[in-house]
Design an enzyme around this catalytic site. Structure first.
Site, PDB file in Angstrom:
ATOM      1  N   ASP A  28       0.852  -1.186   0.000  1.00  0.00           N
ATOM      2  CA  ASP A  28       0.000   0.000   0.000  1.00  0.00           C
ATOM      3  C   ASP A  28       0.889   1.237   0.000  1.00  0.00           C
ATOM      4  O   ASP A  28       1.736   1.406   0.886  1.00  0.00           O
ATOM      5  CB  ASP A  28      -0.892  -0.009   1.247  1.00  0.00           C
ATOM      6  CG  ASP A  28      -2.081   0.928   1.127  1.00  0.00           C
ATOM      7  OD1 ASP A  28      -2.224   1.578   0.087  1.00  0.00           O
ATOM      8  OD2 ASP A  28      -2.865   1.011   2.099  1.00  0.00           O
ATOM      9  N   ASP A 121      -3.113   2.521  -5.985  1.00  0.00           N
ATOM     10  CA  ASP A 121      -2.025   2.599  -5.015  1.00  0.00           C
ATOM     11  C   ASP A 121      -1.897   1.391  -4.094  1.00  0.00           C
ATOM     12  O   ASP A 121      -1.172   1.454  -3.107  1.00  0.00           O
ATOM     13  CB  ASP A 121      -2.173   3.864  -4.164  1.00  0.00           C
ATOM     14  CG  ASP A 121      -3.476   3.903  -3.393  1.00  0.00           C
ATOM     15  OD1 ASP A 121      -4.416   3.194  -3.774  1.00  0.00           O
ATOM     16  OD2 ASP A 121      -3.557   4.656  -2.406  1.00  0.00           O
ATOM     17  N   GLU A 122      -2.561   0.280  -4.391  1.00  0.00           N
ATOM     18  CA  GLU A 122      -2.383  -0.906  -3.544  1.00  0.00           C
ATOM     19  C   GLU A 122      -2.648  -2.166  -4.347  1.00  0.00           C
ATOM     20  O   GLU A 122      -3.395  -2.169  -5.326  1.00  0.00           O
ATOM     21  CB  GLU A 122      -3.288  -0.858  -2.312  1.00  0.00           C
ATOM     22  CG  GLU A 122      -4.765  -0.869  -2.606  1.00  0.00           C
ATOM     23  CD  GLU A 122      -5.610  -0.990  -1.347  1.00  0.00           C
ATOM     24  OE1 GLU A 122      -5.238  -1.758  -0.431  1.00  0.00           O
ATOM     25  OE2 GLU A 122      -6.657  -0.312  -1.278  1.00  0.00           O
TER      26      GLU A 122
END
Length: 409
Positions: A28, A121-122
């Site tokens: 993350d 983003d993860e």
């Protein structure tokens, strides 16, 4: 750049814990949108920064310095400014986020082909096939962190565990810029110390129901008979939470085809309510341009255009249209969104927000455009690509549709 690792708390989990059988990583990015903005404004590092829209918009991201004042994503900008008046407020640059995300996902896929992105983003990574080549999972996790920092200039936190659920919890516990390993044998001990709100699938209403039952920790849930949970929360939810409370999570990391997002979109909250369709059309063009630019930067095309409209009384509606083929062309996205808006026949209704979204994403490289009879072989997509190149060289907005060239832009 910091390589701070989370200090182990109670229990035998931490960055140096036993990672045997812990083949699932959850990676993350730390305050992703704000971190990408700091690449553009490095002088703001170490200061409170908020990324978001105008005074009536919401917070997209905030640095940890701003978060210490209580600012968080999705908070109204007006409240965020009151909580942290010293913060610098930055306008989002969505094309930058797509570009950095693509680089991050490339790092992941260079380590293992089994990557399941959850958003820009993860992502989850299954590194079982990389252990012989790169070493144990914790070492691979540190390699991921180092490469993301070195190649993209941002930090990430990584959770290492034997299941997806625990890996995701571990990455949250490692933030910011940390690494946390939960050994397989310590899974239950790790989970049972957590509050019920930390469990996957527990939203505000479910948490409230659990607290009414006197269940405050995951250990409390684990020691309640499953049939009691099913009766109180419903068949599926009760069974799901009871299994997770004992560390049972059968879900596997599922490799995606490369599309890191389920959709790409942009929306704008007007500074004051708008009832002029010409103003709305201009905003739809701006949002379509932003959305299509992000799609091209990510190497994606979409087949469904979605229009979002929020009225002055906060009533929100969406309308969508599926195209005959995938597209990343600004003209196609705008034309469809405009037609969807016009079909509403709003008769000067006052609007607070409009948005444009592209769904049904696929890799652009695997799609071919079918020319219509008499259609030129080169056209709007090539023009968009030229605009992208100009923007990369001279800055975003260097070339724009004439309709958007006004003091407001």
């Amino acid at each position: 750049m910091s390589r701070r690792a989370l200090r182990p708390g109670v229990g035998d989990w931490g960055p140096d814990a036993d990672d045997e059988g812990c083949d699932v990583l959850h990676v993350d990015m730390d305050a992703f949108y704000a971190s990408v903005e700091l690449l553009r404004y490095p002088e703001l590092r170490g200061t409170p920064v908020i990324v978001g829209g105008g005074s009536r918009g919401v917070v997209l991201s905030a640095t940890y310095e701003a978060r210490r004042s209580g600012v968080h994503a999705a908070m109204p900008m007006s409240r965020a400014r009151r909580l942290c008046p010293s913060a610098t407020v930055l306008t989002p640059h969505h094309g930058d986020y797509s570009r950095v995300s693509a680089g991050v996902m490339e790092v992941f896929r260079s380590i293992t082909p089994v990557v399941e992105p959850l958003s820009l983003d993860e992502a989850f990574l299954d590194v079982s096939g990389a252990v012989r080549r790169l070493g144990p999972p914790a070492r691979i996790a540190q390699l991921v962190r180092d490469r993301v920092a070195d190649e993209q200039g941002i930090t990430c936190s990584v959770g290492v565990a034997s299941t997806k659920f625990v890996a995701k919890l571990a990455s949250g516990g490692a933030k910011p810029d940390g690494l946390l390993v939960v050994p397989h044998a310590e899974t239950v001990a790790f989970l049972h110390a957590l509050p019920v709100g930390a469990m996957w699938g527990v939203g505000a209403r479910t948490e409230e129901a659990l607290l009414r039952l006197g269940l405050q920790t995951v250990a409390d849930i684990a020691h309640v008979p499953e049939h009691t949970l099913r009766r109180a929360l419903g068949e599926a939810t009760g069974r799901h939470l009871h299994a997770l409370a004992w560390g049972r999570d059968e879900r596997r990391v599922v490799a995606s085809s490369g599309a890191a997002e389920r959709s790409i979109g942009s929306e704008e909250t007007f500074s004051r309510d708008v009832d002029d369709p010409r103003v709305v059309h201009r905003e739809l063009l701006r949002l379509a341009e932003r959305t299509a630019t992000r799609a091209r930067a990510a190497g994606l095309v979409g087949r469904t255009v979605v229009l979002k409209v929020r009225f002055a009384d906060f009533t929100t509606i969406t309308r969508s249209r599926t195209l005959s083929e995938h597209t990343d062309v600004t003209r196609d996205v705008f034309g469809t969104a405009r037609d969807l808006f016009d079909a509403l026949g709003l008769q000067r209704a006052r609007l607070r927000l409009v948005g444009v979204r592209l769904e049904g994403l696929a890799d652009a490289a695997g799609r071919h455009h079918q020319l219509l009879l008499g259609e030129r072989p080169y056209g709007w997509r090539e023009a968009d690509t030229a605009v992208d190149r100009a923007g990369a060289r001279f800055g975003a907005g260097a070339v724009r549709p004439a309709t958007l060239l006004s003091p407001r832009s």
